[in-house]
Design a protein around this motif. Sequence first.
Motif, PDB file in Angstrom:
ATOM      1  N   GLU A   1      56.353  57.719  96.317  1.00 10.05           N
ATOM      2  CA  GLU A   1      55.851  58.039  97.462  1.00 10.05           C
ATOM      3  C   GLU A   1      55.591  59.555  97.575  1.00 10.05           C
ATOM      4  N   ALA A   2      56.610  60.423  96.806  1.00 11.36           N
ATOM      5  CA  ALA A   2      56.447  61.648  96.867  1.00 11.36           C
ATOM      6  C   ALA A   2      55.258  62.233  96.426  1.00 11.36           C
ATOM      7  N   LEU A   3      54.786  61.696  95.080  1.00 13.17           N
ATOM      8  CA  LEU A   3      53.717  62.300  94.330  1.00 13.17           C
ATOM      9  C   LEU A   3      52.334  61.657  94.759  1.00 13.17           C
ATOM     10  N   ALA A   4      52.403  60.694  95.972  1.00 12.01           N
ATOM     11  CA  ALA A   4      51.296  60.030  96.476  1.00 12.01           C
ATOM     12  C   ALA A   4      50.786  61.186  97.735  1.00 12.01           C
ATOM     13  N   GLN A   5      51.747  61.749  98.307  1.00 13.26           N
ATOM     14  CA  GLN A   5      51.334  62.530  99.429  1.00 13.26           C
ATOM     15  C   GLN A   5      50.683  63.937  99.115  1.00 13.26           C
TER      16      GLN A   5
ATOM     17  N   LEU B   1      62.239  54.620  91.545  1.00 14.32           N
ATOM     18  CA  LEU B   1      60.482  54.745  91.328  1.00 14.32           C
ATOM     19  C   LEU B   1      59.802  54.773  92.473  1.00 14.32           C
ATOM     20  N   ALA B   2      60.179  54.055  93.533  1.00 10.73           N
ATOM     21  CA  ALA B   2      59.499  54.023  94.730  1.00 10.73           C
ATOM     22  C   ALA B   2      59.439  55.442  95.456  1.00 10.73           C
ATOM     23  N   GLU B   3      60.754  56.012  95.548  1.00  6.47           N
ATOM     24  CA  GLU B   3      60.974  57.611  95.881  1.00  6.47           C
ATOM     25  C   GLU B   3      59.970  58.390  95.272  1.00  6.47           C
TER      26      GLU B   3
ATOM     27  N   SER C   1      60.139  77.975  93.778  1.00 10.61           N
ATOM     28  CA  SER C   1      59.436  78.791  92.826  1.00 10.61           C
ATOM     29  C   SER C   1      57.989  78.518  92.936  1.00 10.61           C
ATOM     30  N   ASP C   2      57.038  79.212  92.330  1.00 11.43           N
ATOM     31  CA  ASP C   2      55.697  79.150  92.086  1.00 11.43           C
ATOM     32  C   ASP C   2      55.306  78.343  90.829  1.00 11.43           C
ATOM     33  N   LEU C   3      56.215  77.886  90.159  1.00  9.23           N
ATOM     34  CA  LEU C   3      55.986  77.408  88.845  1.00  9.23           C
ATOM     35  C   LEU C   3      55.352  76.202  88.570  1.00  9.23           C
ATOM     36  N   SER C   4      54.656  75.683  87.610  1.00  8.66           N
ATOM     37  CA  SER C   4      54.003  74.439  87.477  1.00  8.66           C
ATOM     38  C   SER C   4      54.852  73.758  86.202  1.00  8.66           C
ATOM     39  N   VAL C   5      54.856  72.453  86.156  1.00 11.52           N
ATOM     40  CA  VAL C   5      55.585  71.665  85.593  1.00 11.52           C
ATOM     41  C   VAL C   5      54.815  70.369  85.005  1.00 11.52           C
ATOM     42  N   VAL C   6      54.901  69.987  83.693  1.00  7.85           N
ATOM     43  CA  VAL C   6      54.469  68.675  83.297  1.00  7.85           C
ATOM     44  C   VAL C   6      55.726  67.745  83.119  1.00  7.85           C
ATOM     45  N   ILE C   7      55.422  66.471  83.656  1.00  8.17           N
ATOM     46  CA  ILE C   7      56.437  65.682  83.545  1.00  8.17           C
ATOM     47  C   ILE C   7      55.798  64.354  82.908  1.00  8.17           C
ATOM     48  N   GLN C   8      56.667  63.195  82.646  1.00  7.11           N
ATOM     49  CA  GLN C   8      56.091  61.995  82.055  1.00  7.11           C
ATOM     50  C   GLN C   8      56.312  60.834  82.921  1.00  7.11           C
ATOM     51  N   ASP C   9      55.328  59.720  82.914  1.00  8.95           N
ATOM     52  CA  ASP C   9      55.664  58.641  83.911  1.00  8.95           C
ATOM     53  C   ASP C   9      56.733  57.826  83.622  1.00  8.95           C
ATOM     54  N   PRO C  10      57.661  57.587  84.406  1.00 14.43           N
ATOM     55  CA  PRO C  10      58.605  56.728  84.116  1.00 14.43           C
ATOM     56  C   PRO C  10      58.429  55.594  84.012  1.00 14.43           C
ATOM     57  N   ARG C  11      57.153  54.640  84.448  1.00 11.99           N
ATOM     58  CA  ARG C  11      56.933  53.379  83.957  1.00 11.99           C
ATOM     59  C   ARG C  11      56.705  53.293  82.556  1.00 11.99           C
ATOM     60  N   SER C  12      56.362  54.361  81.704  1.00  9.79           N
ATOM     61  CA  SER C  12      55.821  54.235  80.315  1.00  9.79           C
ATOM     62  C   SER C  12      56.581  55.128  79.464  1.00  9.79           C
TER      63      SER C  12
ATOM     64  N   TRP D   1      62.427  65.016  95.358  1.00  6.56           N
ATOM     65  CA  TRP D   1      60.933  64.746  94.836  1.00  6.56           C
ATOM     66  C   TRP D   1      60.184  65.165  95.653  1.00  6.56           C
ATOM     67  N   GLN D   2      60.257  65.075  97.231  1.00  7.73           N
ATOM     68  CA  GLN D   2      59.010  65.693  97.914  1.00  7.73           C
ATOM     69  C   GLN D   2      58.932  67.084  97.793  1.00  7.73           C
ATOM     70  N   GLY D   3      60.168  67.847  97.496  1.00 14.25           N
ATOM     71  CA  GLY D   3      59.891  69.236  97.129  1.00 14.25           C
ATOM     72  C   GLY D   3      59.473  69.731  95.846  1.00 14.25           C
ATOM     73  N   LEU D   4      59.488  68.716  94.909  1.00 13.37           N
ATOM     74  CA  LEU D   4      58.984  69.041  93.544  1.00 13.37           C
ATOM     75  C   LEU D   4      57.723  68.564  93.308  1.00 13.37           C
ATOM     76  N   ALA D   5      57.089  67.796  94.305  1.00 16.03           N
ATOM     77  CA  ALA D   5      55.914  67.373  93.826  1.00 16.03           C
ATOM     78  C   ALA D   5      54.857  68.453  94.024  1.00 16.03           C
ATOM     79  N   PRO D   6      54.819  69.461  94.692  1.00 16.66           N
ATOM     80  CA  PRO D   6      53.929  70.752  94.626  1.00 16.66           C
ATOM     81  C   PRO D   6      53.989  71.233  93.173  1.00 16.66           C
ATOM     82  N   ARG D   7      55.141  71.301  92.602  1.00 14.66           N
ATOM     83  CA  ARG D   7      55.415  71.896  91.426  1.00 14.66           C
ATOM     84  C   ARG D   7      54.877  71.157  90.199  1.00 14.66           C
ATOM     85  N   ILE D   8      54.460  69.936  90.167  1.00 17.56           N
ATOM     86  CA  ILE D   8      54.263  68.968  89.458  1.00 17.56           C
ATOM     87  C   ILE D   8      52.442  69.217  89.016  1.00 17.56           C
TER      88      ILE D   8
END
Length: 327
Positions: free
Chosen positions: A323-327, A318-320, A147-158, A181-188
């Motif tokens: 890595e996905a969100l850092a790209q 967490l590593a996955e 999709s072209d939707l935007s989502v907000v998520i929370q940090d799994p470390r906190s 996660w690599q696919g979800l990253a642009p939606r976040i």
Amino acid sequence: MRYPTLAAGLFMASAMAAQAQAPVLHVLTYDSFVAEWGPGPQIEAAFEADCGCDLQFAAPGDAAAMLSRLLLEGARTDVDVVVGLDTNLIAQAGPLMAPHGVETALDLPIAWDDPLFLPYDWSWFAFVYDTTRLATPPASFRELIDSDLSVVIQDPRSSTPGLGLLMWVKAAYGDEAAAIWQGLAPRILTVTPGWSEAYGLFLEGEADMVLSYTTSPAYHIIAEGDATKAAARFDEGHYLQVEVASIVASTDQPELARQFMAFLASDAAQAILPETNWMYPAVLPESGLAEGFQGLIRPEPSLLLSADEALTLRDPALAEWREALAQ
């Protein structure tokens, strides 16, 4: 005129002495539990009315902060009871806990048999959306990715919802989780430290969807008369959050701690939770649930990793994610 003053002074001194002698139960929980609108104030008042004790809550933040404090303090902690860890965190806390001794039938979508951790409420994680802004929500993680939707998520470390999302993706996709996660990253749109920040951004219209719970719409229906919020049902199933309470093994109030655990599973406490913590109670109250809970989605299947599996998979997941969100 001096005698009434003296009598009043003696009464106050006696009351203060009685309060000083009352046993104190230290309960560690998360910040929203003790908020003015949360279940903490009502539970405190109801328990103190029967126990002849002083129930004192401490709330260092989210459940992750609670666990960090417990692990840091160990047997030196003054905490007697912990309220608010979930199944993704209990493996680390287990060595510090003692059996709760409560025997009661639980209304959970899974079997539960753990002598250390007593469930008090639960729900499924879900992406919540506004039906006036999004007519057809995605029905899977793959549809969300496409999709072209935007989502907000929370940090799994906190944040426990953030960690729950990691476990959701891992439980649903296993070795394919990194690709998801690599696919979800642009939606976040963004990652927030906790649930309240993320949900606030969603309510302000900053994102199309927010990671929350299947029970979140009940709040809007019951408290606000607003039926425009809904949880999207995903074909992969939804991951459960089961929140638990436990007795710290080093407590100097073991009998009072067990009394509190029994109270938490009682109808008096369970009836408070649905419309303050906005989760399903672990034991259905005699009065049932408000109508606002009746039309909520009931996902199938229910996904849940064991406590040991969650601990083992946490760092790789967490590593996955990173890595996905850092790209």
